[in-house]
Write a protein that holds these residues in place. Structure first.
Motif, PDB file in Angstrom:
ATOM      1  N   GLY A   3      -3.820   5.675   0.190  1.00 17.60           N
ATOM      2  CA  GLY A   3      -4.891   4.709  -0.017  1.00 17.60           C
ATOM      3  C   GLY A   3      -5.429   4.035   1.229  1.00 17.60           C
ATOM      4  O   GLY A   3      -6.647   3.910   1.400  1.00 17.60           O
ATOM      5  N   GLY A   4      -4.538   3.621   2.119  1.00 18.35           N
ATOM      6  CA  GLY A   4      -4.947   2.878   3.305  1.00 18.35           C
ATOM      7  C   GLY A   4      -6.023   3.567   4.135  1.00 18.35           C
ATOM      8  O   GLY A   4      -6.905   2.915   4.689  1.00 18.35           O
ATOM      9  N   TYR A  18      -8.423   5.357   3.065  1.00 22.55           N
ATOM     10  CA  TYR A  18      -9.708   5.253   2.373  1.00 22.55           C
ATOM     11  C   TYR A  18     -10.197   3.814   2.413  1.00 22.55           C
ATOM     12  O   TYR A  18     -11.389   3.559   2.595  1.00 22.55           O
ATOM     13  CB  TYR A  18      -9.581   5.816   0.952  1.00 22.55           C
ATOM     14  N   ALA A  19      -9.262   2.875   2.281  1.00 20.76           N
ATOM     15  CA  ALA A  19      -9.616   1.453   2.399  1.00 20.76           C
ATOM     16  C   ALA A  19     -10.225   1.201   3.779  1.00 20.76           C
ATOM     17  O   ALA A  19     -11.223   0.500   3.922  1.00 20.76           O
ATOM     18  CB  ALA A  19      -8.379   0.588   2.195  1.00 20.76           C
ATOM     19  N   ALA A  20      -9.626   1.824   4.801  1.00 21.07           N
ATOM     20  CA  ALA A  20     -10.093   1.640   6.177  1.00 21.07           C
ATOM     21  C   ALA A  20     -11.495   2.190   6.377  1.00 21.07           C
ATOM     22  O   ALA A  20     -12.211   1.783   7.282  1.00 21.07           O
ATOM     23  CB  ALA A  20      -9.133   2.312   7.147  1.00 21.07           C
ATOM     24  N   HIS A  59      -5.402   3.922  -5.848  1.00 23.27           N
ATOM     25  CA  HIS A  59      -5.862   5.158  -5.219  1.00 23.27           C
ATOM     26  C   HIS A  59      -6.385   4.945  -3.802  1.00 23.27           C
ATOM     27  O   HIS A  59      -6.045   5.698  -2.898  1.00 23.27           O
ATOM     28  CB  HIS A  59      -6.942   5.796  -6.096  1.00 23.27           C
ATOM     29  N   TYR A  60      -7.220   3.923  -3.622  1.00 22.85           N
ATOM     30  CA  TYR A  60      -7.905   3.783  -2.350  1.00 22.85           C
ATOM     31  C   TYR A  60      -7.491   2.548  -1.545  1.00 22.85           C
ATOM     32  O   TYR A  60      -8.151   2.181  -0.580  1.00 22.85           O
ATOM     33  CB  TYR A  60      -9.418   3.826  -2.580  1.00 22.85           C
ATOM     34  N   GLY A  82       0.768  -1.251   0.000  1.00 31.25           N
ATOM     35  CA  GLY A  82       0.000   0.000   0.000  1.00 31.25           C
ATOM     36  C   GLY A  82       0.794   1.293   0.000  1.00 31.25           C
ATOM     37  O   GLY A  82       0.263   2.346   0.383  1.00 31.25           O
ATOM     38  N   CYS A 107     -14.284  -4.927   2.721  1.00 34.28           N
ATOM     39  CA  CYS A 107     -15.432  -4.921   1.787  1.00 34.28           C
ATOM     40  C   CYS A 107     -15.097  -5.597   0.459  1.00 34.28           C
ATOM     41  O   CYS A 107     -15.583  -5.169  -0.591  1.00 34.28           O
ATOM     42  CB  CYS A 107     -15.939  -3.512   1.553  1.00 34.28           C
ATOM     43  N   LEU A 119     -14.072   2.161   4.184  1.00 38.54           N
ATOM     44  CA  LEU A 119     -15.137   1.581   3.355  1.00 38.54           C
ATOM     45  C   LEU A 119     -16.228   0.884   4.169  1.00 38.54           C
ATOM     46  O   LEU A 119     -17.413   1.018   3.885  1.00 38.54           O
ATOM     47  CB  LEU A 119     -14.544   0.584   2.355  1.00 38.54           C
ATOM     48  N   LYS A 120     -15.791   0.133   5.165  1.00 36.18           N
ATOM     49  CA  LYS A 120     -16.744  -0.673   5.933  1.00 36.18           C
ATOM     50  C   LYS A 120     -17.773   0.214   6.648  1.00 36.18           C
ATOM     51  O   LYS A 120     -18.978  -0.024   6.560  1.00 36.18           O
ATOM     52  CB  LYS A 120     -15.976  -1.503   6.965  1.00 36.18           C
TER      53      LYS A 120
END
Ligand code: PLP
Ligand code: PLP
Lengths: 357, 357
Positions: A199-200, A202-204, B65-66, A67, B104, A206-207
């Motif tokens: 990125g990380g 935004y990934a975090a 990106h995410y 990442g 997700c 999502l849930k």
């Protein structure tokens, strides 16, 4: 500024441009892109504008595994007299380098990055949409490309810029949104990567967003990860509250992103002599202000939506309806002023707008 | 198990295999890889083994990106009688799906994933090194591939498995490492993504690691993000302390990764009737145990290094020298037993080892 020459290869086939009414956010891309490579020892090199094309990366490229990546987001507008305007691109490039520092990615010459951006936009200028609320969204990003399965900074990177003609971020335009305070998940904590656009983060998110979407809320309002009571920011926006005539926004505490829009709004409010304070603000304080009837407005701020008035805030099992679920007077004024400056309709007395050629 | 058929395309040219002595961790990859696609509506489909090759992805692919991505890491060993052994692959696939849930990402059929892994390893079986301490490292991972610039779960993914013949993770083999307690940066916090194996956690760790490397420490020991005093884990290992005859490891508190090695070691210790407890443990407690002379051993555990004895722990501006900077008796016994089982030299009374054909 470093003295690089940007090599330009024009695309032979041009893609069809989308009609203004059908523009979605971030789904269509222009005919060209900018790329530049980094190799340890050699530094950043080989800047080029090429036809928009897939990236070809080893499956072991570190970005897929660890990442190590950062990005930025800003917009270009076309004025009535065909000038192309950028809004404070220096701020984005400064932040890109702050993100780079946090993620152990080598810095990029900021002035040169703006020059690259300008040249790319010039090449794809036909793509800038002109209808109300539309613009050309600019996405600079850096990815780590060394094929290596080990947790360490990569020795190779690519800095890329892509462009996307966009409509409004929210399909409804400026229109109050519903936001839910998040009590289970945390976006970032002091000592983590919250201040970086990586990125990380935004990934975090999502849930929590998925859960709140199911309940009818468009985004979540994050609280701090330590005490779980101080307000941080919304999904991809900073947040402001107008309480009893005073505007309050969470201070840059080391876990929220320093928004360019946030910074501009603070300047505008000061310029207008409207009380504005950056400080810690708890969810209880907002709740009490609401109960006392002095929570006048709340809005999110960010490049994508500019200003997003908050019509409903869900917290403590209660729906707080703000300003009758209508766009507040201040939110509207800020939106009109900021978009007026960004699109060149209004005079820019702050020196924020930068012309492309 | 879902009934998929894996399509196999063999590589025409075979790469040269590295000599055992020159094997580095994660730098060489085998001749083939496994890929499977996910599309919303269609689910996971089109599983195939193909020649190792670059991924071709739109520059707007969401993973760039995410950060929506997850991965796993496990090893295959070749026994003296040419059997290929995997160590608890079910545990890795279970964890992959837990990571998927948090990020997700749609779940993957675990049994099928193990089947895919077995077939891929069979195809590349010549690549499994046999020298002491070497193995075939297996990296399953999932990346989000939809070209879309918006913070939302992707509608498309790829599940990929690549293989890498590896030597010891630490060049020195089983050899005490020096670790520094991290007091500025935080890896993960309750409510975040710490329990998932996702890129962002590792990206977040680079800066602290870089700083501690400069001071001569190979990895950092993370503390909790809230009180900043409870021990979490090391870079890519869980941690154990032997204090006064009792072994202590931090409990799975919602911000550390549940290691397969950790789990196996707990089972071994119980089997041996050595006191083992999973609980919160503060840095002060370790410090005091050291001062009282009862901090007998400390070691990290993870797939890559199996057991990493800790010879020096830097904290509170002090260098704690553990067990005279030597590999402790228990660390050695655990290393020998675990690698004995993994490589098929010793009898596996736990049912951990899985044969590939
Ligand atoms: C997490 C986060 N906070 C705040 C913002 C607002 O920043 P800006 O005003 O620079 O777009 C963004 C969007 O860029 C964001 O992603
Ligand atoms: C953060 C982290 N903790 C712990 C571990 C140890 O887990 P395992 O024993 O399953 O390899 C790893 C490595 O996988 C890791 O990356």
């Amino acid at each position: 500024m470093k003295d690089y020459t940007i090599d330009i290869t024009l695309s032979e086939a041009r893609k069809e441009k989308p009609v203004a009414e059908q523009l979605q956010f971030g789904k269509t891309f222009t005919d060209h892109m900018f790329i530049m490579d980094y190799t340890e020892g050699k530094g950043w090199h080989d800047p080029r504008i090429v036809p928009y094309q897939p990236l070809i990366l080893d499956p072991a490229a570190m970005v897929f595994h660890y990442g190590q990546s950062v990005f930025e987001g800003l917009k270009a507008y076309l004025t009535k007299d065909e000038a192309i305007l950028l809004f404070r691109p220096d701020k984005n490039m400064e932040r890109l380098n702050r993100s780079n520092d946090r993620l152990c990615i080598p810095r990029i010459d900021e002035e040169f990055a703006i020059e690259a951006l300008k040249q790319l936009i010039s090449v794809d200028r036909d793509w800038i949409p002109t209808a109300e609320g539309t613009s050309l969204y600019i996405r600079p990003f850096v990815i780590s490309t060394e094929p290596f399965l080990g947790v360490a900074p990569s020795s190779r990177y690519q800095f890329i810029i892509i462009l996307s003609p966009v409509g409004s971020y929210y399909k409804e335009g400026i229109h109050p949104v519903k936001i839910a305070v998040e009590s289970e998940f945390v976006r970032a904590v002091l000592g983590g990567t919250g201040t970086a656009k990586t990125g990380g983060n935004y990934a975090a998110s999502l849930k929590a967003q998925q859960v709140s979407n199911l309940k009818g809320y468009s985004q979540v309002l994050w609280l701090d990860g330590v005490e779980r009571k101080y307000i941080e920011e919304v999904g991809s926006m900073n947040i402001f509250f107008k309480i009893n005539g005073e505007v309050i926004t969470p201070s840059l505490n080391g876990s929220i992103l320093e928004g360019v829009t946030r910074n501009s709004i603070i300047s505008l409010l000061k310029h207008w002599d409207i009380p504005i304070v950056e400080r810690r603000i708890s969810i209880d304080e907002v709740y009490e202000a609401y109960k006392e009837g002095v929570l006048e407005e709340a809005f999110g701020t960010g490049t994508a939506a500019v200003i997003s008035p908050i019509g409903e805030l869900f917290m403590k099992e209660e729906k707080l309806i703000i300003n009758n679920s209508q766009t507040g007077e201040l939110s509207k004024k800020l939106y009109d002023t900021l978009t007026g400056i960004q699109t060149g309709k209004d005079i820019d007395s702050f020196g924020w707008v930068v012309k492309v050629n």
